[in-house]
Design a protein around this motif. Sequence first.
Motif, short mmCIF file in Angstrom:
data_model
loop_
_atom_site.label_atom_id
_atom_site.label_comp_id
_atom_site.label_asym_id
_atom_site.label_seq_id
_atom_site.Cartn_x
_atom_site.Cartn_y
_atom_site.Cartn_z
N GLU A 273 2.45 -3.03 6.52
CA GLU A 273 2.93 -2.65 8.48
C GLU A 273 3.89 -3.78 8.53
N GLN A 274 3.99 -5.58 7.83
CA GLN A 274 4.88 -6.30 8.15
C GLN A 274 6.46 -5.77 7.62
N ILE A 275 6.14 -4.72 6.74
CA ILE A 275 7.86 -4.48 6.01
C ILE A 275 8.69 -3.29 7.59
N PHE A 276 7.19 -2.45 7.80
CA PHE A 276 7.81 -1.54 8.61
C PHE A 276 8.35 -2.14 10.31
N ASP A 277 7.15 -2.77 10.62
CA ASP A 277 8.11 -3.32 11.16
C ASP A 277 9.30 -4.68 11.61
N SER A 278 9.28 -5.22 10.57
CA SER A 278 10.90 -5.80 10.41
C SER A 278 11.56 -4.93 10.48
N ILE A 279 11.68 -3.51 9.43
CA ILE A 279 11.98 -2.96 9.41
C ILE A 279 12.24 -1.84 11.70
N VAL A 280 11.43 -1.89 12.40
CA VAL A 280 12.31 -1.59 13.31
C VAL A 280 12.72 -2.47 14.42
N VAL B 250 12.42 2.80 1.97
CA VAL B 250 11.39 2.32 0.84
C VAL B 250 11.31 3.06 -0.04
N LYS B 251 10.19 2.78 -1.10
CA LYS B 251 10.21 3.32 -2.39
C LYS B 251 8.62 2.53 -2.48
N VAL C 159 7.92 6.68 -5.13
CA VAL C 159 7.69 7.47 -4.04
C VAL C 159 8.67 7.37 -2.85
N TYR C 160 9.70 8.30 -1.93
CA TYR C 160 10.26 7.29 -0.42
C TYR C 160 8.83 7.64 0.70
N VAL C 161 8.48 6.37 1.55
CA VAL C 161 7.29 6.45 1.99
C VAL C 161 9.00 6.68 3.96
N ALA C 162 8.16 6.57 4.44
CA ALA C 162 8.80 6.22 5.69
C ALA C 162 8.07 6.06 7.23
N SER C 163 6.72 5.84 6.88
CA SER C 163 5.56 4.90 7.22
C SER C 163 4.99 4.28 6.83
N VAL C 164 4.04 3.30 7.53
CA VAL C 164 3.02 2.42 7.52
C VAL C 164 1.55 3.42 6.80
N GLY C 165 1.43 5.25 7.18
CA GLY C 165 0.81 6.12 6.95
C GLY C 165 0.98 6.64 5.94
N GLU C 166 2.25 6.77 5.31
CA GLU C 166 2.49 7.04 4.17
C GLU C 166 2.10 6.93 3.43
N VAL C 167 2.30 4.94 3.20
CA VAL C 167 1.88 4.12 2.22
C VAL C 167 0.36 3.87 2.26
N PHE C 168 -0.30 4.44 3.04
CA PHE C 168 -1.84 3.86 3.16
C PHE C 168 -2.13 5.08 2.14
N GLU C 169 -1.18 6.50 2.63
CA GLU C 169 -1.63 7.63 1.48
C GLU C 169 -1.35 7.54 0.12
N ARG D 269 18.59 6.37 16.40
CA ARG D 269 17.18 5.99 15.38
C ARG D 269 17.03 6.09 14.56
N SER D 270 16.47 6.61 13.93
CA SER D 270 15.15 7.28 12.59
C SER D 270 14.65 8.20 13.02
N SER D 271 14.46 8.64 12.24
CA SER D 271 13.34 9.64 13.54
C SER D 271 12.03 8.90 12.79
N TRP D 272 12.20 9.02 11.50
CA TRP D 272 11.34 8.43 10.44
C TRP D 272 10.65 7.07 10.96
N LEU D 273 11.13 6.08 11.32
CA LEU D 273 10.98 4.98 12.28
C LEU D 273 10.44 5.48 14.11
N GLY D 274 11.02 5.92 14.46
CA GLY D 274 10.37 6.10 15.26
C GLY D 274 8.82 6.61 15.62
N PHE D 275 8.74 7.86 14.95
CA PHE D 275 7.51 8.55 14.39
C PHE D 275 6.13 7.40 14.14
#
Length: 908
Positions: free
Chosen positions: A45-52, A62-63, A103-113, A897-903
């Motif tokens: 979560e922190q990583i994606f927060d930092s990316i934001v 992010v892989k 696996v390339y991930v673009a969100s925390v949800g994907e990481v969790f999956e 901005r990236s759609s993934w990030l926005g999503f």
Amino acid sequence: MIEVLKGYNGTVFAYGQTGSGKTYTMMGSNIDDEANKGVIPRISEQIFDSIVEAPSNLEFTVKVSYIEIYMEKIRDLLNPTNDNLPVHEDKQRGVYVKGLLEVYVASVGEVFEVMRRGQSARIVAYTAMNAESSRSHSIFVITINQKDLTNGSNRSGRLYLVDLAGSEKVGKTGASGQTLEEAKMINKSLTALGMVINALTDGKSKHVPYRDSKLTRILQESLGGNSRTTLIINSSPSSFNEAETLSTLRFGMRAKSIKNKAKINAELSANELKALLKKSELQIVSFKDYIVALEGEVSLWRAGSAVPPERFVTFDKFSKGELQPLPAPNGAEAAAMSAATEIVRPGSTVSLASAATNGSSASVKVDLRTSSPPLDNDEKEEFLKRENELMDDLTKKESELEKERSFTKTLTDELELLKKREGEIFDENKELTATLHDLKMQLEKITFASAETEINMEALKEKNLELSAEIDALRAQLDEMEKSKKYSDEEDKEKRRAEKMAQMMAELDPTSAISEKEKAVRQSLQNLLQELPTAQLDAALESQDLDVVTRELANAKKQLEALTAQLKNMTLDNEMLTKKRAELESRLTTLELEYEDLLDKTIQEEEQRLHGDGTEHLVDLKERLEQQYSSKRDAYVAEIEQLKTGLLKKNEELAELAASKEALEAANEALTSSLNAAKREASAALGKLAALDKPESEKDKDLERIKKTMSAQLQEFDAMKKALMKDLQNRCEKVVELELSLDEIREQYNNMLRNNNIKATQKKMAFLERNLEQLTSVQKQLVEQNTTLKREIAMAERKLVTRNERIQTLEDMLEETQSKLAAQKLNFEAQLKELQRKIREQPQQPVHQAFTWGRIAKPLRGGGAGNISVVDDAIGGGIDFDDDIRPRRSDSNAAKRSSWLGFMAGKR
Ligand SMILES: Nc1ncnc2c1ncn2[C@@H]1O[C@H](COP(=O)(O)OP(=O)(O)OP(=O)(O)O)[C@@H](O)[C@H]1O
């Protein structure tokens, strides 16, 4: 911004004994629960927060990958079929796992999956200390690449999030079997980790044994290398785990002192490189000057000149520009010095003899066996290449070995199964054999019993025959006896008849007396005729003679009367006999009634006795008794009829006798009257003789006439007498016969009484009948038993045959199954070989079916500061972008901005 986004490598370890909460710390009990999620989800979560929050000129990819090291094999948790991946190392990537699915991930949800999927593939087991103990080390790797779109520079950071397997004592966890093997492997890798940490911290070791385990090899950079490492120590709060807690803390203490050399993994941009080149070139120039200065000083030394300390060439003076030029050296001395240098081979000693100006020499010996020269870059590269190749080979061989092992295991399992089946079949066979044996035994028993029964039957038959023969003999004897009795009876009868007749004739013979009188009359008549022709006739006709005749006649009359009395007696006897017959008949009737009663009684008793034994015996018994009774009754009736006819005959005879008696009486009367007439004539003649004296001739005539009359009367009397005698004889015979038959009847009656009245005989008869019944029933039972036994034997034989057939079929099936299995095994081996061959022939390609959606890079643009002028298409890399769902943090840079990030942001 967290360090990994700056391009640093990072590692977070969780170390501790089993059940101390490592997984709880790293992954948490529930990644979807805000309060209970662990370090890994939080870091993600922190990583994606930092990316934001990162500047928008930075583009991130992010892989993630997720592996576990189980039994010293690296398994890809995102593609579990890859269960033995090799570790490679090269200059660019450093240490990495080859063939690992990232696996390339673009969100925390994907990481969790990804986490969830990986978690589900992990190997856990129950131990005495943890119901879901991790039996492997798991490493969640997050690789972040960032590109500065303004200058094209790249940075990459890799974060290893490690949940180690429990450091445990086998005894405490109660591990056994596979778990024990796992524990040994876990301990081995943790020991290797400890050794690496020791080597890194003791300050003496030159060699760090990273290659001793896969764990230390993968985490090589994290331990004393290019990584910022955090070690979390998990310890149990229980005093029970005191020793383990101490050891864990000691481990932490040692690990703490490791010094890492973290650096930013950056790829410089062209401008930066140019600047760097320029700087390097300048440095080279200055270094060259420095080298010249140093060489100057060295040549002075070599030439034997002394250089004062204040004129020593140092880098410090050089960089400050404080160096003073040195005097020129002596060329001959320098040449001599350089010639003294000796090249030596590894394993030998190197002597450096310095041709010092003062003539003294110093010798330095270096053993090259203990200290190998460091590898240069090319050699190192070559070495790594070779190592990688060897690792590939090793992994391949390990995989093949594993396959072979699993195949062997399958075969062993199959073999076990077959053995088990064989055992079962053997047991079944044994059971069937035992049953067969039992059946055979039973059959033998039955055969034996049957034979015995047959023998018994034969014995009984023989006995029966003997008894029949005995009965026949007895019957014959009885017949003979009866016959002889009959004969003797007949003889006796004849004798008795003759005797009786003689007696009766003797008693009843009036003729004898008459004959005597007649004789006397005839004699006197003769005398009269011969001796006294005239005068003597008077004398002959004297009254005395007439009186004698009269007396004789009276005697005859008396005898006749006696005969009549006898006849009367006989009639009385006959009447008595008739009475007796009536009595006998009534007695017989009574006896019959009694006999019937007795029969009923016997039947009732038999019924009571045989109650429940089946009515058939009773009915048979009843029928037989009835038959016996009816036959006996018939015999009695016939006998009575016979007696009746006999009696009738006797009555007739009696009537005849009475008639003859009457005839006899009539004859007697006639005789008496004729005698009286004769008397009267004689008296008349005498009167005439006395009153008249007749002439001689008349007298002769009268005499002659009288004579004639008398002889005629005598003749008449003779004939009558004869007839009477004959009649009397006949009658006497009849009377005798009657008496005899009466005797017979008496005897028969007595016999009847004997037969019917004697209870003992009846009992005996009943007993014999019962015995006969029992014998018959026993015989019947035996016959039935024999039939049943024969039927059972037949059935048992049939069963035996069926079972034999079943056994045969089972054996055939077993053989067939075995041959099929052998064929299958051969087929399977051939298929396996073919497969192995194909695998060997084909270049190995990683299987990525599990995460098709993670194979395409998903660049994420920083959503923080500054505008960038890079077009989306340029960074999209062929990824689908959705303009509508792009993040709208600020209106000015929203479109960039990236759609993934926005999503992701939108989700938050
Ligand atoms: N701080 C905690 N609070 C609540 N529960 C905890 C805590 N730490 C651990 N647990 C619980 O203890 C149990 C064991 O924890 P965990 O599985 O994380 O141990 P571990 O060290 O990973 O063990 P192993 O090495 O055997 O895998 C789990 O049920 C976990 O939920």
